[in-house]
Structures are given as C-alpha cells and as structure tokens.
Design a protein around this motif. Structure first.
Motif, PDB file in Angstrom:
ATOM      1  N   ASN A   5       0.206  -9.757 -14.580  1.00  0.00           N
ATOM      2  CA  ASN A   5      -0.676  -9.425 -13.471  1.00  0.00           C
ATOM      3  C   ASN A   5      -1.999  -8.945 -14.068  1.00  0.00           C
ATOM      4  O   ASN A   5      -2.043  -7.968 -14.804  1.00  0.00           O
ATOM      5  N   LYS A   6      -3.093  -9.601 -13.764  1.00  0.00           N
ATOM      6  CA  LYS A   6      -4.398  -9.266 -14.317  1.00  0.00           C
ATOM      7  C   LYS A   6      -4.816  -7.846 -13.928  1.00  0.00           C
ATOM      8  O   LYS A   6      -5.399  -7.130 -14.742  1.00  0.00           O
ATOM      9  N   PHE A   7      -4.501  -7.420 -12.724  1.00  0.00           N
ATOM     10  CA  PHE A   7      -4.861  -6.082 -12.267  1.00  0.00           C
ATOM     11  C   PHE A   7      -4.234  -5.033 -13.176  1.00  0.00           C
ATOM     12  O   PHE A   7      -4.900  -4.099 -13.634  1.00  0.00           O
ATOM     13  N   PHE A   8      -2.929  -5.165 -13.455  1.00  0.00           N
ATOM     14  CA  PHE A   8      -2.256  -4.185 -14.303  1.00  0.00           C
ATOM     15  C   PHE A   8      -2.740  -4.265 -15.745  1.00  0.00           C
ATOM     16  O   PHE A   8      -2.858  -3.230 -16.425  1.00  0.00           O
ATOM     17  N   ASP A   9      -3.047  -5.438 -16.218  1.00  0.00           N
ATOM     18  CA  ASP A   9      -3.606  -5.579 -17.564  1.00  0.00           C
ATOM     19  C   ASP A   9      -4.957  -4.881 -17.657  1.00  0.00           C
ATOM     20  O   ASP A   9      -5.238  -4.165 -18.632  1.00  0.00           O
ATOM     21  N   ASP A  10      -5.789  -5.078 -16.653  1.00  0.00           N
ATOM     22  CA  ASP A  10      -7.108  -4.433 -16.634  1.00  0.00           C
ATOM     23  C   ASP A  10      -6.977  -2.913 -16.546  1.00  0.00           C
ATOM     24  O   ASP A  10      -7.699  -2.177 -17.212  1.00  0.00           O
ATOM     25  N   MET A  11      -6.062  -2.439 -15.704  1.00  0.00           N
ATOM     26  CA  MET A  11      -5.853  -0.983 -15.564  1.00  0.00           C
ATOM     27  C   MET A  11      -5.338  -0.396 -16.885  1.00  0.00           C
ATOM     28  O   MET A  11      -5.761   0.683 -17.299  1.00  0.00           O
ATOM     29  N   SER A  12      -4.436  -1.103 -17.527  1.00  0.00           N
ATOM     30  CA  SER A  12      -3.902  -0.645 -18.807  1.00  0.00           C
ATOM     31  C   SER A  12      -5.017  -0.563 -19.846  1.00  0.00           C
ATOM     32  O   SER A  12      -5.119   0.423 -20.586  1.00  0.00           O
ATOM     33  N   GLN A  13      -5.854  -1.565 -19.910  1.00  0.00           N
ATOM     34  CA  GLN A  13      -6.973  -1.566 -20.853  1.00  0.00           C
ATOM     35  C   GLN A  13      -7.953  -0.435 -20.532  1.00  0.00           C
ATOM     36  O   GLN A  13      -8.440   0.250 -21.439  1.00  0.00           O
ATOM     37  N   LEU A  14      -8.224  -0.216 -19.256  1.00  0.00           N
ATOM     38  CA  LEU A  14      -9.129   0.855 -18.829  1.00  0.00           C
ATOM     39  C   LEU A  14      -8.579   2.220 -19.231  1.00  0.00           C
ATOM     40  O   LEU A  14      -9.314   3.074 -19.737  1.00  0.00           O
ATOM     41  N   MET A  15      -7.293   2.435 -19.011  1.00  0.00           N
ATOM     42  CA  MET A  15      -6.680   3.716 -19.376  1.00  0.00           C
ATOM     43  C   MET A  15      -6.683   3.915 -20.897  1.00  0.00           C
ATOM     44  O   MET A  15      -6.936   5.018 -21.378  1.00  0.00           O
ATOM     45  N   THR A  16      -6.430   2.855 -21.639  1.00  0.00           N
ATOM     46  CA  THR A  16      -6.464   2.944 -23.102  1.00  0.00           C
ATOM     47  C   THR A  16      -7.864   3.317 -23.575  1.00  0.00           C
ATOM     48  O   THR A  16      -8.033   4.191 -24.435  1.00  0.00           O
TER      49      THR A  16
END
Length: 87
Positions: A5-16
């Motif tokens: 899911n692109k949304f979760f990938d983006d959120m994960s990258q943002l949090m990192t």
C-alpha cells in the motif's frame, strides 16, 4: 498474497525521516547545552581539585607547625620563673 500500500509506505518513510530529524535535533541540543555549561563554568572562578588539594595540604602543614610552636612557647614559658621586683 501481500500487496504493498503506497499510503503506508509513504507514512513509514515519513516517520523514519521524522525520527532521524528528532535524533539530530536532540544531538544538537545536547551539544549546545554542553557548550553553554562549559562557557558558564569557565567564566566562574572555580578551582581545580588539584589546586584545592594543594592548598588543603599547605593549610594542614601550617596548622601542625602552629601547634608545635605553641607547645614550644608553653614549654619555654613554664620553665621561666617570675623575677622578683626590686623595691
């Protein structure tokens, strides 16, 4: 079958990235605080432990010498007999 899911990938990258920024800010804040404390301590007239110990040893030696001199004076004064006054 897993889907990404692109949304979760983006959120994960943002949090990192946010954690990395927070860690960097923490390090900078610690360094700034250490620098301020070092400058504050340098501006004060504190003595080092070595200087304190040296002065303490000198004071102890002076105290012992004073006690020895006092004992010697008392011994000398005790040995003297008062002179009779001539009338």
């Amino acid at each position: 079958m897993q889907t990404r899911n692109k949304f979760f990938d983006d959120m994960s990258q943002l949090m990192t990235n946010a954690m990395g920024v927070a860690q960097g800010a923490k390090s900078e804040a610690e360094n700034a605080m250490k620098g301020m404390m070092d400058r504050w301590l340098a501006d004060r007239d504190f003595v080092t432990r070595e200087e304190f110990d040296a002065v303490r040893a000198m004071a102890q030696k002076a105290r012992e010498e004073n006690e020895a001199l006092l004992a010697r004076i008392e011994t000398l004064e005790a040995g003297k007999k008062p002179k009779a006054k001539k009338s």
